[in-house]
Design a protein around this motif. Structure first.
Motif, PDB file in Angstrom:
ATOM      1  N   PHE A 188       0.824  -1.209   0.000  1.00  0.00           N
ATOM      2  CA  PHE A 188       0.000   0.000   0.000  1.00  0.00           C
ATOM      3  C   PHE A 188       0.855   1.254   0.000  1.00  0.00           C
ATOM      4  O   PHE A 188       0.408   2.328  -0.414  1.00  0.00           O
ATOM      5  CB  PHE A 188      -0.934  -0.005   1.213  1.00  0.00           C
ATOM      6  CG  PHE A 188      -2.126   0.896   1.062  1.00  0.00           C
ATOM      7  CD1 PHE A 188      -3.123   0.593   0.157  1.00  0.00           C
ATOM      8  CD2 PHE A 188      -2.252   2.046   1.827  1.00  0.00           C
ATOM      9  CE1 PHE A 188      -4.230   1.424   0.004  1.00  0.00           C
ATOM     10  CE2 PHE A 188      -3.346   2.885   1.686  1.00  0.00           C
ATOM     11  CZ  PHE A 188      -4.345   2.575   0.772  1.00  0.00           C
ATOM     12  N   ASP A 189       2.109   1.123   0.442  1.00  0.00           N
ATOM     13  CA  ASP A 189       2.996   2.287   0.434  1.00  0.00           C
ATOM     14  C   ASP A 189       3.270   2.777  -0.984  1.00  0.00           C
ATOM     15  O   ASP A 189       3.596   3.951  -1.195  1.00  0.00           O
ATOM     16  CB  ASP A 189       4.309   1.980   1.152  1.00  0.00           C
ATOM     17  CG  ASP A 189       5.046   0.784   0.573  1.00  0.00           C
ATOM     18  OD1 ASP A 189       4.438  -0.003  -0.184  1.00  0.00           O
ATOM     19  OD2 ASP A 189       6.234   0.611   0.903  1.00  0.00           O
ATOM     20  N   ALA A 190       3.124   1.892  -1.973  1.00  0.00           N
ATOM     21  CA  ALA A 190       3.303   2.314  -3.359  1.00  0.00           C
ATOM     22  C   ALA A 190       2.223   3.309  -3.764  1.00  0.00           C
ATOM     23  O   ALA A 190       2.470   4.230  -4.554  1.00  0.00           O
ATOM     24  CB  ALA A 190       3.279   1.106  -4.292  1.00  0.00           C
ATOM     25  N   VAL A 191       1.018   3.131  -3.217  1.00  0.00           N
ATOM     26  CA  VAL A 191      -0.075   4.071  -3.493  1.00  0.00           C
ATOM     27  C   VAL A 191       0.238   5.425  -2.860  1.00  0.00           C
ATOM     28  O   VAL A 191       0.060   6.479  -3.487  1.00  0.00           O
ATOM     29  CB  VAL A 191      -1.411   3.521  -2.966  1.00  0.00           C
ATOM     30  CG1 VAL A 191      -2.537   4.531  -3.185  1.00  0.00           C
ATOM     31  CG2 VAL A 191      -1.748   2.194  -3.640  1.00  0.00           C
ATOM     32  N   ALA A 192       0.719   5.386  -1.617  1.00  0.00           N
ATOM     33  CA  ALA A 192       1.080   6.631  -0.940  1.00  0.00           C
ATOM     34  C   ALA A 192       2.200   7.348  -1.683  1.00  0.00           C
ATOM     35  O   ALA A 192       2.179   8.579  -1.832  1.00  0.00           O
ATOM     36  CB  ALA A 192       1.500   6.335   0.498  1.00  0.00           C
ATOM     37  N   ALA A 193       3.181   6.580  -2.170  1.00  0.00           N
ATOM     38  CA  ALA A 193       4.294   7.179  -2.909  1.00  0.00           C
ATOM     39  C   ALA A 193       3.806   7.824  -4.208  1.00  0.00           C
ATOM     40  O   ALA A 193       4.277   8.896  -4.606  1.00  0.00           O
ATOM     41  CB  ALA A 193       5.352   6.118  -3.205  1.00  0.00           C
ATOM     42  N   LYS A 194       2.859   7.174  -4.876  1.00  0.00           N
ATOM     43  CA  LYS A 194       2.318   7.734  -6.116  1.00  0.00           C
ATOM     44  C   LYS A 194       1.564   9.037  -5.845  1.00  0.00           C
ATOM     45  O   LYS A 194       1.715  10.022  -6.597  1.00  0.00           O
ATOM     46  CB  LYS A 194       1.384   6.723  -6.785  1.00  0.00           C
ATOM     47  CG  LYS A 194       0.706   7.216  -8.059  1.00  0.00           C
ATOM     48  CD  LYS A 194       1.718   7.557  -9.140  1.00  0.00           C
ATOM     49  CE  LYS A 194       2.356   6.299  -9.717  1.00  0.00           C
ATOM     50  NZ  LYS A 194       3.256   6.635 -10.854  1.00  0.00           N
ATOM     51  N   LEU A 195       0.774   9.053  -4.778  1.00  0.00           N
ATOM     52  CA  LEU A 195       0.057  10.269  -4.415  1.00  0.00           C
ATOM     53  C   LEU A 195       1.032  11.394  -4.075  1.00  0.00           C
ATOM     54  O   LEU A 195       0.834  12.548  -4.467  1.00  0.00           O
ATOM     55  CB  LEU A 195      -0.876   9.995  -3.237  1.00  0.00           C
ATOM     56  CG  LEU A 195      -2.107   9.133  -3.526  1.00  0.00           C
ATOM     57  CD1 LEU A 195      -2.801   8.754  -2.224  1.00  0.00           C
ATOM     58  CD2 LEU A 195      -3.071   9.860  -4.448  1.00  0.00           C
ATOM     59  N   ALA A 196       2.098  11.046  -3.329  1.00  0.00           N
ATOM     60  CA  ALA A 196       3.090  12.055  -2.959  1.00  0.00           C
ATOM     61  C   ALA A 196       3.798  12.596  -4.194  1.00  0.00           C
ATOM     62  O   ALA A 196       4.059  13.805  -4.299  1.00  0.00           O
ATOM     63  CB  ALA A 196       4.111  11.458  -1.984  1.00  0.00           C
ATOM     64  N   SER A 197       4.091  11.710  -5.152  1.00  0.00           N
ATOM     65  CA  SER A 197       4.757  12.132  -6.380  1.00  0.00           C
ATOM     66  C   SER A 197       3.868  13.066  -7.183  1.00  0.00           C
ATOM     67  O   SER A 197       4.327  14.096  -7.713  1.00  0.00           O
ATOM     68  CB  SER A 197       5.120  10.903  -7.217  1.00  0.00           C
ATOM     69  OG  SER A 197       5.658  11.280  -8.465  1.00  0.00           O
ATOM     70  N   ARG A 198       2.597  12.726  -7.284  1.00  0.00           N
ATOM     71  CA  ARG A 198       1.666  13.582  -8.020  1.00  0.00           C
ATOM     72  C   ARG A 198       1.520  14.945  -7.347  1.00  0.00           C
ATOM     73  O   ARG A 198       1.441  15.985  -8.015  1.00  0.00           O
ATOM     74  CB  ARG A 198       0.299  12.897  -8.118  1.00  0.00           C
ATOM     75  CG  ARG A 198       0.270  11.698  -9.047  1.00  0.00           C
ATOM     76  CD  ARG A 198      -1.080  11.012  -9.002  1.00  0.00           C
ATOM     77  NE  ARG A 198      -1.150   9.893  -9.936  1.00  0.00           N
ATOM     78  CZ  ARG A 198      -2.185   9.067 -10.019  1.00  0.00           C
ATOM     79  NH1 ARG A 198      -3.242   9.242  -9.226  1.00  0.00           N
ATOM     80  NH2 ARG A 198      -2.185   8.070 -10.887  1.00  0.00           N
ATOM     81  N   HIS A 199       1.479  14.930  -6.018  1.00  0.00           N
ATOM     82  CA  HIS A 199       1.357  16.178  -5.267  1.00  0.00           C
ATOM     83  C   HIS A 199       2.571  17.071  -5.507  1.00  0.00           C
ATOM     84  O   HIS A 199       2.440  18.281  -5.732  1.00  0.00           O
ATOM     85  CB  HIS A 199       1.211  15.877  -3.783  1.00  0.00           C
ATOM     86  CG  HIS A 199       1.168  17.091  -2.916  1.00  0.00           C
ATOM     87  ND1 HIS A 199       0.129  17.984  -2.940  1.00  0.00           N
ATOM     88  CD2 HIS A 199       2.054  17.568  -2.001  1.00  0.00           C
ATOM     89  CE1 HIS A 199       0.363  18.966  -2.081  1.00  0.00           C
ATOM     90  NE2 HIS A 199       1.522  18.738  -1.499  1.00  0.00           N
ATOM     91  N   ALA A 200       3.753  16.461  -5.466  1.00  0.00           N
ATOM     92  CA  ALA A 200       4.984  17.227  -5.688  1.00  0.00           C
ATOM     93  C   ALA A 200       5.018  17.807  -7.096  1.00  0.00           C
ATOM     94  O   ALA A 200       5.404  18.966  -7.288  1.00  0.00           O
ATOM     95  CB  ALA A 200       6.196  16.348  -5.450  1.00  0.00           C
TER      96      ALA A 200
END
Length: 207
Positions: A188-200
């Motif tokens: 599930f951390d991959a989902v969080a990482a994707k969201l963080a990348s999109r936010h950045a």
């Protein structure tokens, strides 16, 4: 682990060491380390402090068994405070709480990391009697079906149910989505990482 050199001279040979749950971000405890304690923590893997009351090295859990297993060690910008990210085996505090600061200091979203770790464990071990095991044993089509069902129920709750019902359906959806990701070998951390990348990216491109 960080290869930086701690500045023990600033603390007369002792530096504060904050221990943080490596998955949830919960602050577990504060202790003190000298050079030998830091070296032992890095080499042995069990978090070790210098006990000011005992006047010796003290490995967390050496009596209770409630150890802290080191994930990594970092220094702050001035190299005079140590951050140890660790995974606890049992409660950290002698009072039986998960943290020496109480049971209510963990970030609420941090529980998602614990749940994801449990789902990964169920996937690997398949214990009998576990609902999660039945999902994995049912195969990808069954898991996908459950994700679809929970998605529809969540959408319906958005427009036709009260807040408590919506939260319940959303929780069901997130859990089954975790199972689906894990069945594909994704945490599930991959989902969080994707969201963080999109936010950045959005912050960099926004006017």
């Amino acid at each position: 682990m960080s290869d930086g050199q701690a500045d023990f001279a600033k603390g007369s040979g002792l530096l504060p060491a904050i221990v943080q749950h490596a998955r949830t971000g919960e602050v577990l405890m504060l202790g003190y380390m000298d050079e030998a304690a830091l070296a032992a923590t890095r080499e042995d893997g069990r978090v070790t402090f210098f006990s000011r009351s005992k006047g010796r090295l003290w490995t967390k859990g050496e009596t209770s068994g409630n150890t802290l297993m080191t994930v990594d060690v970092r220094l702050d910008c001035d190299a005079d405070t140590i951050l140890v990210r660790a995974l606890p085996a049992g409660p950290t505090c002698h009072n039986g709480t998960s943290s020496c600061f109480g049971d209510d200091v963990a970030p609420k979203l941090g529980f998602l990391a614990e749940l994801d770790a449990l789902v990964a464990e169920r996937h690997a071990q398949r214990p009998q009697g576990s609902y999660t095991t039945t999902l994995f044993d049912g195969g990808m089509r069954r898991i996908a079906q459950k994700v679809g069902e929970e998605g529809v129920e969540t959408a319906l709750a958005v427009v036709a149910e009260d807040d408590d019902a919506l939260v319940g359906e959303a929780a069901d959806l997130v859990f089954h989505l975790m199972v689906a990701l894990r069945a594909r070998g994704i945490g599930f951390d991959a989902v969080a990482a994707k969201l963080a990348s999109r936010h950045a990216t959005a912050r960099m491109t926004s006017p």
